[in-house]
Write an enzyme that holds these catalytic residues in place. Structure first.
Site, PDB file in Angstrom:
ATOM      1  N   TYR A 131      10.903   8.405  -1.975  1.00  0.00           N
ATOM      2  CA  TYR A 131      10.108   7.436  -2.729  1.00  0.00           C
ATOM      3  C   TYR A 131      11.063   6.497  -3.464  1.00  0.00           C
ATOM      4  CZ  TYR A 131       5.974   5.972  -5.470  1.00  0.00           C
ATOM      5  OH  TYR A 131       4.937   5.276  -6.035  1.00  0.00           O
ATOM      6  N   LYS A 159       9.966   5.330   1.784  1.00  0.00           N
ATOM      7  CA  LYS A 159       8.995   4.384   1.228  1.00  0.00           C
ATOM      8  C   LYS A 159       9.760   3.359   0.412  1.00  0.00           C
ATOM      9  CE  LYS A 159       4.786   4.445  -1.696  1.00  0.00           C
ATOM     10  NZ  LYS A 159       5.155   3.504  -2.757  1.00  0.00           N
TER      11      LYS A 159
END
Length: 297
Positions: A131, A159
């Site tokens: 992330y 991501k």
């Protein structure tokens, strides 16, 4: 599971606690749209404001109401010990993958972030998604660090935040990262207003806040991307520019999405964890006007 539309739903939180029924209504929209995966307890899911028990409750409700749709659960926390407890909970509750941000109070260095991912991947039995969200974690990944982490067994997606608005620059950004990571690790775009550009530049998945509330319009974009129809991707995103403008105006998507969920009758317009405050009546009226203009309901 790291392809197409990964919808990140809001976790509505009122003065009475987690709005279970409101959350279920949001999840039902995602299952009806047959999104490719769901991202539970992301930033819009307010993971950082919830206790371990609350996060377990949210994940359990999500698993119960999303059926066979792959479910990724965020396990971000300040300490590695907490992350490992949350990862164990998530796996026991049926997570198909873990979403891991490098949270900290003290600023982390590259070695510390690498060790975090190394520790979690050694313990996890499901894939991990990196992330990369400097707006909330305040940690900046280099592509070199992404390469080192992506080489760990179990890391299967990254991501990334928004890409440059110019197509050539976006393509260069994605290609540069692609050259540093294994071929089986996907790149996913977040930052909804740049999702179309990122998808056209080669990102395989859209980790989408918009898709967490309005999955049909988001899915239209990812389906066009899968069909290599770059023009349609951009046209669909351009139609949503009034929504993207609201995200920019209010410093991100969470306050707008919370207000929107209330406007369309899924929960209260005041459904954010404190200290986050709901938007003003005037701002909510503006959002309602944009939703009507775009036929988002």
């Amino acid at each position: 599971m790291f392809k197409g539309l990964s919808a990140f739903p809001l976790t509505p939180i009122t003065s009475a606690g987690i709005d279970r029924q409101g959350f279920i209504k949001i999840l039902e929209r995602l299952t009806a749209a047959e999104v490719d995966s769901v991202g539970i307890l992301g930033s819009t899911g307010s993971y950082a404001y919830l206790t371990r028990e609350q996060r377990k409750h949210v994940a359990a409700v999500a698993k119960q109401h999303t059926g066979d749709i792959p479910m990724m659960i965020c396990v971000g926390a300040i300490s590695t010990e907490q992350v490992l407890y949350l990862a164990e909970d998530a796996q026991q509750l049926g997570a198909s993958a873990l979403l891991l941000p490098p949270l900290s109070y003290q600023r982390l260095n590259d070695d510390e972030v690498f060790c975090l991912f190394e520790t979690v991947t050694q313990r996890a039995s499901v894939p991990v998604c990196v992330y990369d969200n400097p707006g909330t974690t305040h940690f900046m990944f280099s592509d070199e660090l992404h390469g080192h982490i992506a080489a760990l067994r179990g890391v299967k997606s990254i991501k990334i935040p928004g890409v440059p608005s110019q197509p050539e620059a976006a393509l260069a950004r994605v290609r540069n990262l692609r050259g540093k990571i294994p071929h089986d690790v996907t790149i996913g775009i977040s930052g909804d207003d740049s999702a179309a550009t990122g998808l056209n530049a080669g990102c395989e998945v859209w980790y989408s806040v918009c898709g967490g509330l309005f999955p049909e319009v988001a899915k239209e974009i990812t389906q066009a991307a899968a069909a290599k129809d770059s023009q349609k991707v951009m046209e669909c995103s351009a139609r949503l520019e009034p929504l993207w403008a609201l995200f920019r105006k209010h410093g991100g998507s969470i306050r707008v999405i919370a207000a929107a969920a209330g406007i369309i009758g899924l929960t209260n317009t005041d459904c954010l964890p404190r200290p986050l405050l709901p938007l003003s009546a005037d701002n909510i009226a503006e959002i309602a006007g944009v939703l009507k203009q775009l036929a988002l309901n």
